[in-house]
Design a protein around this motif. Structure first.
Motif, PDB file in Angstrom:
ATOM      1  N   PHE A 129      30.910  62.067  15.494  1.00 29.01           N
ATOM      2  CA  PHE A 129      30.074  63.223  15.643  1.00 29.01           C
ATOM      3  C   PHE A 129      29.747  63.443  17.155  1.00 29.01           C
ATOM      4  O   PHE A 129      28.727  64.078  17.644  1.00 29.01           O
ATOM      5  CB  PHE A 129      29.019  63.385  14.839  1.00 29.01           C
ATOM      6  CG  PHE A 129      29.287  63.467  13.294  1.00 29.01           C
ATOM      7  CD1 PHE A 129      29.491  64.723  12.724  1.00 29.01           C
ATOM      8  CD2 PHE A 129      29.090  62.245  12.394  1.00 29.01           C
ATOM      9  CE1 PHE A 129      29.927  64.659  11.273  1.00 29.01           C
ATOM     10  CE2 PHE A 129      29.483  62.434  11.219  1.00 29.01           C
ATOM     11  CZ  PHE A 129      29.935  63.759  10.429  1.00 29.01           C
ATOM     12  N   GLY A 130      30.529  63.060  17.936  1.00 30.82           N
ATOM     13  CA  GLY A 130      30.368  63.112  19.376  1.00 30.82           C
ATOM     14  C   GLY A 130      31.584  63.534  20.269  1.00 30.82           C
ATOM     15  O   GLY A 130      32.662  63.841  19.531  1.00 30.82           O
ATOM     16  N   ASN A 131      31.550  63.526  21.493  1.00 32.67           N
ATOM     17  CA  ASN A 131      32.716  63.629  22.459  1.00 32.67           C
ATOM     18  C   ASN A 131      32.840  62.694  23.591  1.00 32.67           C
ATOM     19  O   ASN A 131      31.682  62.579  24.097  1.00 32.67           O
ATOM     20  CB  ASN A 131      32.355  65.324  22.963  1.00 32.67           C
ATOM     21  CG  ASN A 131      33.517  65.588  23.901  1.00 32.67           C
ATOM     22  OD1 ASN A 131      34.576  65.708  23.496  1.00 32.67           O
ATOM     23  ND2 ASN A 131      33.023  65.867  25.108  1.00 32.67           N
ATOM     24  N   VAL A 132      33.967  62.262  23.673  1.00 34.90           N
ATOM     25  CA  VAL A 132      34.282  61.385  24.885  1.00 34.90           C
ATOM     26  C   VAL A 132      35.327  62.125  25.803  1.00 34.90           C
ATOM     27  O   VAL A 132      36.388  62.134  25.134  1.00 34.90           O
ATOM     28  CB  VAL A 132      34.606  59.946  24.511  1.00 34.90           C
ATOM     29  CG1 VAL A 132      35.132  58.911  25.535  1.00 34.90           C
ATOM     30  CG2 VAL A 132      33.647  59.187  23.738  1.00 34.90           C
ATOM     31  N   GLU A 133      35.186  62.198  26.861  1.00 30.54           N
ATOM     32  CA  GLU A 133      36.026  62.866  27.875  1.00 30.54           C
ATOM     33  C   GLU A 133      36.163  61.985  29.060  1.00 30.54           C
ATOM     34  O   GLU A 133      35.491  61.627  29.811  1.00 30.54           O
ATOM     35  CB  GLU A 133      35.600  64.235  28.327  1.00 30.54           C
ATOM     36  CG  GLU A 133      35.273  65.224  27.450  1.00 30.54           C
ATOM     37  CD  GLU A 133      35.083  66.563  28.002  1.00 30.54           C
ATOM     38  OE1 GLU A 133      35.064  66.694  29.228  1.00 30.54           O
ATOM     39  OE2 GLU A 133      34.858  67.706  27.140  1.00 30.54           O
ATOM     40  N   ILE A 134      37.518  61.630  29.330  1.00 36.81           N
ATOM     41  CA  ILE A 134      37.980  60.875  30.364  1.00 36.81           C
ATOM     42  C   ILE A 134      39.045  61.340  31.217  1.00 36.81           C
ATOM     43  O   ILE A 134      39.938  62.073  30.903  1.00 36.81           O
ATOM     44  CB  ILE A 134      38.600  59.524  29.929  1.00 36.81           C
ATOM     45  CG1 ILE A 134      37.811  58.774  28.757  1.00 36.81           C
ATOM     46  CG2 ILE A 134      39.125  58.668  31.002  1.00 36.81           C
ATOM     47  CD1 ILE A 134      38.440  57.879  27.742  1.00 36.81           C
ATOM     48  N   ASP A 135      38.625  61.639  32.374  1.00 38.76           N
ATOM     49  CA  ASP A 135      39.403  62.281  33.669  1.00 38.76           C
ATOM     50  C   ASP A 135      39.916  61.195  34.449  1.00 38.76           C
ATOM     51  O   ASP A 135      39.503  60.243  34.957  1.00 38.76           O
ATOM     52  CB  ASP A 135      38.529  63.206  34.287  1.00 38.76           C
ATOM     53  CG  ASP A 135      38.194  64.356  33.654  1.00 38.76           C
ATOM     54  OD1 ASP A 135      39.115  64.904  32.741  1.00 38.76           O
ATOM     55  OD2 ASP A 135      36.995  65.024  33.688  1.00 38.76           O
ATOM     56  N   VAL A 136      41.270  61.062  34.771  1.00 36.85           N
ATOM     57  CA  VAL A 136      41.862  60.105  35.827  1.00 36.85           C
ATOM     58  C   VAL A 136      42.610  60.851  37.019  1.00 36.85           C
ATOM     59  O   VAL A 136      42.993  62.052  36.910  1.00 36.85           O
ATOM     60  CB  VAL A 136      42.726  59.215  34.964  1.00 36.85           C
ATOM     61  CG1 VAL A 136      42.016  58.763  33.819  1.00 36.85           C
ATOM     62  CG2 VAL A 136      44.045  60.112  34.572  1.00 36.85           C
ATOM     63  N   PRO A 137      42.772  60.032  37.984  1.00 35.07           N
ATOM     64  CA  PRO A 137      43.766  60.632  39.154  1.00 35.07           C
ATOM     65  C   PRO A 137      45.027  60.939  38.488  1.00 35.07           C
ATOM     66  O   PRO A 137      45.583  60.473  37.663  1.00 35.07           O
ATOM     67  CB  PRO A 137      43.594  59.878  40.135  1.00 35.07           C
ATOM     68  CG  PRO A 137      42.670  58.733  39.845  1.00 35.07           C
ATOM     69  CD  PRO A 137      42.176  58.953  38.448  1.00 35.07           C
TER      70      PRO A 137
END
Length: 243
Positions: free
Chosen positions: A158-166
Motif C-alpha cells: 500500500f505504498g510507492n517506491v520510485e527509483i530514478d537512474v542516469p
C-alpha cells in the motif's frame, strides 16, 4: 608453343584498397596507453628498465597517438608479447556471484511517511527500500557509484517506491506485484564499465517503478577515476626521477 606460359597461373590483381587504416595506424585509446604503462611499471620493478628508461618510455606512451607508436615501447619486454586477456562476457543485470553482500549498505524505510535518497550521495552495493503506507524515492541520477554493481531490493505494501537512474547505466528488474504494479524500464549501456543496477522486489496493493532520468549521465565511475589517479602517479614519478 610455350607450355610454361600456358600453365603459369595468372597473377592475381592486388586487393582493392578499402580505405581502412592498418592495425598499427589505429588511434590509441586511454586503455591502450594504460596497458603499456602497466607493462613498463612491471619492467621497472623487475629491473629490466632503468629509472631513466622507464620515465622516457612512459612519457612517450602517454603522448602516443596510434597503436603503432606504443608497440616499440614494450617490444623488448616480456609483457609486450603476451596476448591481452579477453574480457569476460558482459552480462548486465546479473551481478557477479559473491560481489553483492547479503546485508544492505543502506536501508530506506517509510511507514505512513516518506523517505528518500537523492543528490550527491554514495550508492552502496545493496540498498533496501520499504514503503508501508508510505512513499520512498531513490534518485541515483547524481549519485557517486563506488561499486559497478548495485542491487536495490524494493518492497511496497500500500505504498510507492520510485527509483530514478542516469540514462547511461544498465538497468534490469526482477519481481512482480499482487494487485499492484512492478515496472522497470530496461536499459543496456554500451559501456562495459558503466554501473549495472538490478531492481528486485514485490508490490502488494502498491507501486514500484524504476526508470531513467533523461539528461542525467554518470560522470564518476570508479574505474575511470582510478586510472586517472594511476596516470597522475606515473607522471609524478617521471617528474621526480627527471630531477
Amino acid at each position: 608453343m610455350d607450355l610454361q606460359k600456358q600453365t603459369a597461373p595468372a597473377s592475381e590483381p592486388p586487393p582493392a584498397a578499402t580505405g581502412d587504416p592498418a592495425p598499427e595506424e589505429l588511434r590509441a585509446s586511454d586503455a591502450d596507453r594504460d596497458q603499456t604503462a602497466d607493462i613498463l611499471r612491471d619492467a621497472l620493478a623487475e629491473g629490466r628498465l632503468t629509472a631513466d628508461e622507464h620515465a622516457e618510455r612512459v612519457e612517450r606512451a602517454y603522448r602516443a597517438r596510434t597503436v603503432g607508436e606504443l608497440a616499440p615501447l614494450v617490444r623488448d619486454l616480456p609483457g609486450g608479447h603476451q596476448p591481452r586477456p579477453s574480457a569476460p562476457p558482459f552480462t548486465p543485470g546479473r551481478p557477479t556471484p559473491g560481489a553483492i553482500p547479503v546485508e544492505p549498505d543502506d536501508n530506506v524505510v517509510a511507514v505512513f511517511s516518506s523517505a528518500g535518497r537523492k543528490g550527491r550521495w554514495r550508492a552502496g552495493r545493496r540498498i533496501h527500500a520499504y514503503a508501508i503506507f508510505g512513499n520512498v524515492e531513490i534518485d541515483l541520477s547524481e549519485a557517486l557509484f563506488e561499486y559497478q554493481q548495485v542491487v536495490i531490493k524494493a518492497v511496497s505494501v500500500f505504498g510507492n517506491v520510485e527509483i530514478d537512474v542516469p540514462e547511461n547505466v544498465s538497468l534490469h528488474g526482477s519481481g512482480g506485484g499482487v494487485f499492484g504494479n512492478f515496472e522497470v524500464d530496461t536499459l543496456d549501456s554500451r559501456d562495459p564499465e558503466a554501473p549495472v543496477i538490478l531492481v528486485e522486489g514485490w508490490s502488494v496493493m502498491g507501486n514500484i517503478e524504476a526508470r531513467a532520468k533523461r539528461g542525467k549521465l554518470v560522470t564518476d565511475i570508479l574505474d575511470r577515476v582510478q586510472r586517472k589517479i594511476d596516470r597522475k602517479l606515473d607522471r609524478g614519478l617521471r617528474k621526480h626521477l627527471g630531477h
